[in-house]
Design an enzyme around this catalytic site. Sequence first.
Site, short mmCIF file in Angstrom:
data_model
loop_
_atom_site.label_atom_id
_atom_site.label_comp_id
_atom_site.label_asym_id
_atom_site.label_seq_id
_atom_site.Cartn_x
_atom_site.Cartn_y
_atom_site.Cartn_z
N CYS A 120 8.86 -4.35 10.09
CA CYS A 120 7.49 -3.87 10.28
C CYS A 120 6.87 -3.63 8.90
O CYS A 120 7.44 -2.90 8.09
CB CYS A 120 7.47 -2.58 11.10
SG CYS A 120 5.86 -1.79 11.13
N ASP A 135 2.78 -13.82 11.74
CA ASP A 135 2.86 -14.48 10.44
C ASP A 135 2.24 -13.61 9.34
O ASP A 135 2.73 -13.58 8.21
CB ASP A 135 2.15 -15.85 10.48
CG ASP A 135 2.91 -16.83 11.36
OD1 ASP A 135 4.16 -16.75 11.39
OD2 ASP A 135 2.27 -17.67 12.01
N GLU A 169 8.22 -17.13 -0.05
CA GLU A 169 9.63 -17.09 0.31
C GLU A 169 10.42 -18.00 -0.62
O GLU A 169 9.95 -19.07 -1.00
CB GLU A 169 9.82 -17.57 1.74
CG GLU A 169 9.40 -16.56 2.76
CD GLU A 169 9.67 -17.05 4.16
OE1 GLU A 169 10.00 -16.24 5.01
OE2 GLU A 169 9.57 -18.26 4.39
N CYS A 223 5.83 0.40 8.74
CA CYS A 223 6.79 1.50 8.61
C CYS A 223 8.16 1.05 8.08
O CYS A 223 8.99 1.87 7.75
CB CYS A 223 6.98 2.22 9.95
SG CYS A 223 7.99 1.31 11.13
N ASP A 240 3.06 -16.77 3.63
CA ASP A 240 4.15 -17.13 4.53
C ASP A 240 3.82 -18.44 5.22
O ASP A 240 2.68 -18.66 5.61
CB ASP A 240 4.36 -16.03 5.58
CG ASP A 240 5.52 -16.37 6.49
OD1 ASP A 240 6.54 -16.89 5.99
OD2 ASP A 240 5.42 -16.10 7.70
N CYS A 274 5.62 -3.39 16.46
CA CYS A 274 6.77 -2.61 16.01
C CYS A 274 7.29 -1.71 17.13
O CYS A 274 6.51 -0.98 17.75
CB CYS A 274 6.36 -1.76 14.81
SG CYS A 274 7.70 -0.73 14.20
ZN LIG Z 1 6.54 0.09 12.40
#
Ligand SMILES: [Zn+2]
Length: 395
Positions: free
Chosen positions: A329, A358, A265, A332, A181, A348
Amino acid sequence: MSRYRLRPTAAQETVLLGHCAQARYVWNLCVEQESHWRPGRGPMPGFSGRCRQLSEARAENPWLAEGSVIVQQQAVRDHDQAMKYFFAGTHRRPSWRKSGRDEGFRIVHVKPGHVRRLNRNTGEVWVPKAGWVRFRWSRPVRQDVKSFRVTMDRAGRWHVAFAVVPEPVEGPGTGAAVGVDRGVAVSAALSTGELLHCPSVAAPQQRRLRRLERKLARAARGSERRRRVRRAVARLKARSADIRKDWCEKTSTDIAGRFDLIRVEDLKIGNMTRSARGSTGQPGRNVRQKAGLNREIMRSGWGLLVRRLTDKAPGRVEKVSPAYTSRRCSACGHIAAGSRESQALFRCVACGYACNADVNAARNIAAGHAVTARGGFRDAGPANREPQPVLLPSA
Ligand SMILES: [Zn+2]
């Protein structure tokens, strides 16, 4: 790409100007042809079709026929490449070239002996129809030069820039994947947690450049002072560009050698300057300064890094949509703007997972979660690469 001051004799200059004019003429013919295309008209002729058309044009036009077919064919090839960049969404549509403004041509299939050093300060390069043209040997020229571009700027100065296509780097063969990234505080973040700093964005240099640019704005037009400051700015920019390029070479070789699959990206002109990464509702701090810095990195650094990765790891670079990579996140999968606690920190809101912002983005990219609607096209090579001299049919 390294640029050298070319010093043609008066006779050679006439030949070079002819090459420029013909390259521009052929390029503009291609642009004109593309401009006539309408939906439903069927496909445009490809490179080989255009080369046939070029042969016909040369048969009818003595001015073209006298010139170098290598130069003219390469103009067709360059335009073809520019269209591919355009369709890939990384560049704007190729447009008209103007006399006196866009003077230049490219030579490919450079033979090993066609660039040589004469003495400490002088080298020479073989240009079709012009013969050996001297240039200032301001730094070493690599032996494996594949192609070069000759240009004339508005001040009438000639330059030659040598391109070296890097050799592919062997992957480790373990199937290891990595996400890369482009960062704000650092130049690149890897999903492994590594933060890579490009030395050219060092603050003192940036400060000095800003100071010089202010000085330049105050200097009277046409003054000796203005000329001096402008040269100092150009030198500083060139030096930092060299450092940046060097960093891109080293970093891309390193990454290509350590990972089998590299996800980055999908870079589009439109979202290139993602505003220092804050969300619109919650902009990051110092967005303006950082945006300035960002532009600098992204313009040359990031694009070059991706290009070099694609060169060195052909077929192993995958492009992933940047959507939500900074807000999702990586632990999760919960997507929330609020999770982006600050420029540097991601926490998160759902599961409490915290890590460098990053790196979190790089992990999302590595996982390929945000693959585009197009399915995240695999970069097979040519479309996003610099013109590859080795792939061109011999002229
Ligand atoms: Zn999370």
